[in-house]
Design an enzyme around this catalytic site. Structure first.
Site, PDB file in Angstrom:
ATOM      1  CD  GLU A 286      13.029  40.002 -26.865  1.00  5.16           C
ATOM      2  OE1 GLU A 286      12.691  40.037 -25.671  1.00  5.16           O
ATOM      3  OE2 GLU A 286      12.964  40.997 -27.607  1.00  5.16           O
ATOM      4  CB  CYS A 320      13.714  34.699 -19.912  1.00  2.40           C
ATOM      5  SG  CYS A 320      12.557  34.025 -21.094  1.00  2.40           S
TER       6      CYS A 320
END
Ligand code: NAD
Length: 516
Positions: A286, A320
């Protein structure tokens, strides 16, 4: 197992004086524990190393929060060995028993919540509410994955032909290397580790070099929860020193990584090269984002401005999922931008000493330098409407919340992940232009639309290229079990942490057919 249904851990109410004074007292207590050393733990035994990693308070870089062992390839190899040995018995341990260890770890973390929040404040520079949300998320991961394992332990239903029984079930994979970032040092490290462990794998846990003290605390909790020796091997170290080694080693069966695109792509490439191991390594990765919020001309503009600010500047934009592009319909551009700038100017920047600090420091000097350089780039590329030039980092890695207006969608500040409190505001001709601009990114993590137009929402539901899409709300803070999280494109392998498809990524599925 007779467990209550899953529900998210509630957040603490910081307007409540008693919560405030309880955290102040804990911060003071933990303040007395700063500067300690934390060894590696391999096969259940502490392992001292020659060098160490100093972890400092980003709001006060002269304050050393702790010193953590610094693994070299030698210790990384020992950790892989210990994990390989422990796999023999752990992979054969009943899933219920593995799940109970997660539940016990959750209980310990809940009882120590204020302590974990305090470590987040010192080691991660987190404002209180952000730190609290993160510890709650870690607890959620433990509770959710424990229940997910119970759901999956007997496999899933498939069809059988007459006279035969077909079964489909999951088995553990082997040794996993867990490589975590610094921005959610409790939650992401706990989530990635607990998913790997509850599915019967053993792990080498490598926290980020910037938040290794929190890594040591998380490892300590798993140990206290009764995890057998060698199942979790605490192996802090610099990515540049042990990262490639751990990824390439033939004992490694899978890598679970969260971090930057650059590192994730490197891991993916190295893991794909055969190195004598009888398997294809699995990579769960990720990575970064350049997340956009679109505001159309039908939207509630006040709510939209509030949520842009919340999504862009929470934890100084070091998420993020943070909004780093606001794409505004030309007809509402001036009004929304005006509101955003006004709200940004009221955000309190400073050391996270009280609940009203919303924007704390950046995590480290390299991060401070990187974001400062993007502020300079932005000043050349666009107009700065809020924010000041960064000061001296010796006084803490602070950068004031910055807004750039009239940004060209192709500008570097509109294309590259900055990972700081910097928002690029872009004007769109109409809704389809806004969608096109939002999708013009190699990333695809989160995205948002503010609109009252049903057609626009349906179009974005289908066409907005992001793993997590939010309508008429903020775009950060995905809740475990409620908003499974993971990105498209170069934001990662779309693993959807905290969702129903996550645990199977850590297992191999087996089909067994018996004819009677
Ligand atoms: P990073 O890539 O610099 O570091 C992440 C981890 O990788 C650290 O533990 C580091 O030591 C390690 N590492 C570095 N080089 C390595 C190598 N060659 N081999 C193996 N490991 C290596 O990222 P960061 O600065 O810690 O974290 C910020 C990034 O993480 C941002 O890009 C952010 O968007 C991303 N992030 C993504 C998610 C998500 O769920 N998609 C969540 C949080 C953070």
């Amino acid at each position: 197992m007779g467990l209550l249904p899953y529900k998210n851990e509630p957040y603490l109410d910081w307007s409540d004086e008693s919560n405030q004074s309880a955290l102040r007292a804990t911060l003071e207590k933990i303040g007395g524990e700063l500067g300690k050393s934390y060894p590696l733990v391999i096969g259940g035994k502490p392992v001292e190393t020659e060098g160490d990693i100093p972890s400092v308070n980003p709001a006060k870089p002269s304050q050393v929060v702790g010193r953590v062992g610094r693994a070299t390839e030698r210790e990384a190899g020992m950790a892989l060995d210990a994990a390989t040995r422990a796999f023999e018995s752990w992979s054969r341990t009943e899933p219920e028993s593995r799940a109970r260890i997660l539940l016990r770890a959750s209980g310990i973390m809940r009882r120590r919540k204020l302590e974990m929040i305090s470590w987040e404040v010192y080691d991660g520079g987190k404002p209180w509410a952000e730190a609290d949300a993160q510890v709650a998320e870690a607890i959620d991961f433990l509770e959710y994955y424990a229940r997910e394992m119970l759901r999956l332990k007997d496999g899933v239903e498939i069809y059988s032909v007459p006279g035969e029984e077909s079964r489909y079930f999951y088995q553990p994979m082997g040794v996993g290397v867990i490589i975590a970032p610094w921005n959610f040092p409790t939650a992401i490290l706990t989530g990635m580790s607990s998913a790997a462990i509850v599915t019967g794998n053993t792990i080498v846990m490598k926290p980020s070099e910037f938040t290794s003290v929190i890594g040591a605390k998380v490892a300590e909790i798993f140990d206290e929860a009764g995890l057998p020796a060698g199942v979790l091997n605490f192996c802090p170290g610099y990515g540049s020193e042990i990262g490639d080694y751990l990824v390439k080693d033939p004992r490694t069966r899978f890598i679970s990584f969260t971090g930057s695109m650059k590192t994730g792509l490197r891991i993916n490439e190295l893991a794909a090269k055969p190195n004598g191991q009888p398997w294809i390594k699995r990579v769960i990765a990720e990575m970064g984002g350049k997340d956009a919020m679109i505001i159309d001309d039908s939207a509630d503009l006040e709510a939209a401005a509030n949520d842009i600010v919340r999504s862009a500047y929470g934890y100084s934009g070091q998420k993020c999922s943070a909004a780093s592009r606001a794409i505004l319909h030309a007809d509402v551009y001036d009004e929304v931008l005006g509101k955003v700038v006004e709200k940004v100017r009221t955000l309190r920047l400073g050391p996270p000493e009280s609940p009203d600090v919303i924007v704390g420091p950046l995590i480290s000097e390299p991060q401070f330098e990187k974001v400062s350089s993007y502020v300079e780039i932005g000043k050349d590329e666009a107009e700065r409407l809020a924010g000041e030039d960064p000061g001296d980092p010796d006084g803490g890695y602070f950068i004031s919340p910055t807004v750039f207006g009239d940004v060209d969608p192709k500008a570097r500040i509109a294309q590259e992940e900055i990972f700081g409190p910097v928002l690029s505001v872009i004007k769109a001709r109409d809704f389809s232009d806004a969608l096109r601009i939002a999708n013009d990114s190699p990333y695809g993590l989160t995205g948002g639309v503010y609109s009252k137009d049903r057609d626009h929402l349906e179009l974005a539901r289908r066409e907005l290229r992001a793993g997590n899409v939010y309508f008429n709300r903020h775009i950060t803070g995905a809740l475990v079990g409620v908003q499974p999280f993971g990105g498209f494109g170069l934001s990662g392998t779309d693993s959807k942490a905290g969702g129903p498809d996550y645990l199977p990524l850590h297992m191999v599925a087996k089909t067994v057919v018996e004819r009677f």
